[in-house]
Design an enzyme around this catalytic site. Structure first.
Site, short mmCIF file in Angstrom:
data_model
loop_
_atom_site.label_atom_id
_atom_site.label_comp_id
_atom_site.label_asym_id
_atom_site.label_seq_id
_atom_site.Cartn_x
_atom_site.Cartn_y
_atom_site.Cartn_z
N ARG A 1 -41.31 39.97 9.38
CA ARG A 1 -41.97 40.36 10.64
C ARG A 1 -43.35 40.86 10.26
O ARG A 1 -43.48 41.84 9.50
CB ARG A 1 -41.17 41.45 11.36
N CYS B 1 -36.72 40.96 26.35
CA CYS B 1 -36.37 40.93 24.91
C CYS B 1 -36.09 42.33 24.37
O CYS B 1 -35.44 42.46 23.34
CB CYS B 1 -37.51 40.27 24.13
N ARG C 1 -28.70 38.01 20.14
CA ARG C 1 -29.56 37.92 18.95
C ARG C 1 -28.70 37.75 17.70
O ARG C 1 -29.03 37.00 16.79
CB ARG C 1 -30.43 39.20 18.81
N1 CP Z 1 -36.51 41.93 20.72
C1 CP Z 1 -36.79 42.38 19.48
O1 CP Z 1 -37.26 41.63 18.61
O2 CP Z 1 -36.51 43.70 19.30
P1 CP Z 1 -36.86 44.56 18.01
O3 CP Z 1 -38.34 44.77 18.00
O4 CP Z 1 -36.09 45.83 18.19
O5 CP Z 1 -36.42 43.79 16.78
N1 NVA Z 2 -44.30 41.24 22.36
C1 NVA Z 2 -43.58 42.32 21.73
C2 NVA Z 2 -42.20 41.88 21.40
C3 NVA Z 2 -41.32 42.92 20.77
C4 NVA Z 2 -39.97 42.41 20.44
C5 NVA Z 2 -44.33 42.76 20.50
O1 NVA Z 2 -44.85 41.90 19.78
O2 NVA Z 2 -44.43 43.97 20.26
#
Ligand code: CP
Ligand code: NVA
Length: 308
Positions: A106, A267, A295
């Site tokens: 991430r 989400c 998920r």
């Molecule tokens: N929806 C999602 O990706 O949540 P997190 O940021 O908690 O992983």
């Molecule tokens: N668009 C949001 C999604 C989080 C799951 C972000 O990038 O923070």
């Protein structure tokens, strides 16, 4: 019992690292995992997790998914590893891929993720970038398919910022042949490269509609979907975005304009009373917590297709 076929792409950096057939297969496999109809053994396989941004769902669902498959995860906290010291991605990726069987990352720029994939000899998975959130989109379509059975007549309206979550929804939706409408304020439309890829797949400009009018966008929609207005990394734009998005809240008024029995997705994490009201999150139309559960089933399916 389904026998998961390995994805043709080694990596899962984008929703488009699946073909249409693979996108359908992943949903079927995820469903089978959820129904406890499928047993896959990833014993001794290790998934490395690198999270440059916070996460609850993605991190924990990967950990639990891997554990359910008999494998393990290593959470590589960038602060306590050498990542935040500035060790080059090309060094980190080469080392980690000698220890791990896959790495979920991430991060901010999609180019960082691509750099991991370039140097890793093992699959790299997009656990969210500024551009895409493809693991999320699998869970989204799993939730929608559970509700409606067939996807072909479903209309999904996403109300909010045209960024990572919307982008992957568009691309996965194009693969599955689902009509997607995006309603966002002017200037917050999805990336033009995403729009082009979607049209190239569907060959039909009617399958993706982008508008600045949330009311027309929800008319007759079966799914209303939203995400935060300010994403991680955009904290300094919060004040401006709160103003720009003030008419883009999923509330009871908008919900009533959608199709009868429309469902609502988010989400998560959510800011209640910003992009969605507390009342809608808690309403009978909400499938938000099923979506969050999915998920884990989606991640199990993805791991089975990458690591088997
Ligand atoms: N929806 C999602 O990706 O949540 P997190 O940021 O908690 O992983
Ligand atoms: N668009 C949001 C999604 C989080 C799951 C972000 O990038 O923070």
């Amino acid at each position: 019992m389904i026998k998961p076929k390995k994805l043709a792409s080694r990596n899962f950096l984008s929703s488009l690292d699946m073909t249409k057939e693979e996108a359908i297969q992943i949903l079927d496999i995820a469903r089978s995992f959820k129904n406890k109809d499928l047993n896959i053994n990833l014993k001794n396989k290790v998934l490395g997790l690198i999270f440059d941004k916070s996460s609850t769902r993605t991190r924990v669902s990967f950990q639990v998914a891997m554990s359910r498959l008999g494998g393990t995860t290593i959470d590589l906290n960038p602060t306590t590893s050498q990542i935040n010291r500035g060790e080059p991605i090309k060094d980190t990726a080469r080392v980690l891929s000698r220890y791990c069987d896959a790495i979920a990352v991430r991060t901010f720029n999609q180019s960082n993720l691509e750099e991991y994939a370039k140097w890793s000899t093992k699959p790299v998975i997009n656990a969210l970038t500024d551009l895409e959130h493809p693991c999320q989109a699998i869970a989204d379509f799993l939730t929608i398919k559970e509700e409606f059975g067939e996807l072909k007549d479903v209309v999904i309206t996403f109300i909010g910022d045209g960024n990572n979550v919307a982008n992957s929804l568009i691309l996965n939706g194009a693969l599955l042949g689902v009509e997607i409408r995006i309603a966002c304020p002017k200037g917050y439309e999805p990336d033009s490269s995403i729009i082009k890829k979607s049209v190239d797949i569907t060959n039909n400009t009617e399958m993706l509609k982008i508008t600045n009018d949330p009311i027309s966008a929800v008319s007759g929609a079966n799914v209303l979907y939203t995400d935060v207005w300010s994403s991680m990394g955009e904290e300094n734009q919060k004040e401006e975005k709160d103003k720009d998005f003030k008419d883009f809240c999923i509330n009871d008024y908008l919900l009533k304009k959608a199709a009868v029995n429309a469902i609502v997705l988010h989400c998560l994490p959510a800011y209640r009373e910003k992009e969605i009201t507390d009342q809608v999150i808690e309403s009978k139309n909400s499938r938000i917590f099923d979506q969050a559960e999915n998920r884990m089933h989606a991640q199990q399916a993805l791991l089975a297709c990458l690591l088997q």
